[in-house]
Scaffold this motif. Structure first.
Motif, PDB file in Angstrom:
ATOM      1  N   LEU A 145       0.826  -1.217   0.000  1.00  0.00           N
ATOM      2  CA  LEU A 145       0.000   0.000   0.000  1.00  0.00           C
ATOM      3  C   LEU A 145       0.858   1.264   0.000  1.00  0.00           C
ATOM      4  O   LEU A 145       0.592   2.208  -0.753  1.00  0.00           O
ATOM      5  N   THR A 161      -4.959   1.359   7.826  1.00  0.00           N
ATOM      6  CA  THR A 161      -5.942   0.730   6.942  1.00  0.00           C
ATOM      7  C   THR A 161      -5.858   1.366   5.558  1.00  0.00           C
ATOM      8  O   THR A 161      -5.243   2.428   5.375  1.00  0.00           O
ATOM      9  N   GLU A 162      -6.534   0.747   4.591  1.00  0.00           N
ATOM     10  CA  GLU A 162      -6.610   1.318   3.249  1.00  0.00           C
ATOM     11  C   GLU A 162      -7.282   2.683   3.277  1.00  0.00           C
ATOM     12  O   GLU A 162      -6.911   3.572   2.503  1.00  0.00           O
ATOM     13  N   GLU A 184      -5.924   6.138   1.625  1.00  0.00           N
ATOM     14  CA  GLU A 184      -6.728   6.898   0.662  1.00  0.00           C
ATOM     15  C   GLU A 184      -6.901   8.347   1.109  1.00  0.00           C
ATOM     16  O   GLU A 184      -6.937   9.256   0.265  1.00  0.00           O
TER      17      GLU A 184
END
Length: 176
Positions: free
Chosen positions: A49, A151-152, A156
């Motif tokens: 990520l 977390t994603e 983002e």
């Protein structure tokens, strides 16, 4: 000349190493910097990520943790990150009167100067502490719950902020 690209600052404990194992992707490790044994929960998906975020945004990934250079030895290789620069955050002196968050914020502000940055951090008072620092560049603090870790959604948030005008090249000043 110093790198003026926007930076993505990365804490370890509470961010990459949550308090508990969150899902099966996490593996248990032991690290012994300074001869002290730490138990770590790390997920290789974090490395993927973060590498994608850096590649897409043209920014620089930097450790902003008490692990300092030890993060390159004990954390990065286990999640697939290359050697990274780090914010020099010394041990907080006893009796300093500063919280962990205030101490880290002071050293991050000194290191970053006017350079824009995103910081993934779990210390609850860092936002307020950054606001008291002088001459700090535009920034986004992404608060991470230390029970859950990165977390994603956090990545983002950073991606959206970094897409703003001038942030990849370091051309924006001011508090964010």
């Amino acid at each position: 000349m110093a790198d003026r690209r926007a930076a993505v600052l990365l804490d370890v404990d509470g961010v990459l190493n949550p308090v508990r194992r969150v899902h099966r992707g996490y593996r248990r490790y032991r690290a012994t910097p300074h001869g002290v044994t730490f138990k770590l929960w790390l997920d290789a998906a974090h490395g993927r990520l973060l590498r994608r975020l850096i590649a897409d945004s043209g920014t620089e990934l930097v450790w902003a943790s008490y692990w300092c250079a030890y993060a390159n030895e004990w954390i990065g290789p286990r999640i697939g990150l290359p050697q990274l620069p780090f914010v020099p955050i010394p041990d907080r002196p006893a009796g300093s009167g500063l919280s962990l968050g205030a101490w880290k914020a002071r050293h991050v502000a000194l290191w970053a100067g006017k350079r824009p940055f995103v910081w993934f951090e779990d210390e609850p008072d860092v936002t307020d502490c950054l606001m008291t620092e002088q001459n700090i560049g535009e920034h986004l603090l992404v608060p991470v719950d230390p029970l859950v870790g990165l977390t994603e959604d956090h990545v983002e948030q950073a991606r959206a902020w970094l897409a703003g005008p001038g942030r990849q090249s370091g051309g924006v000043d001011g508090a964010g």
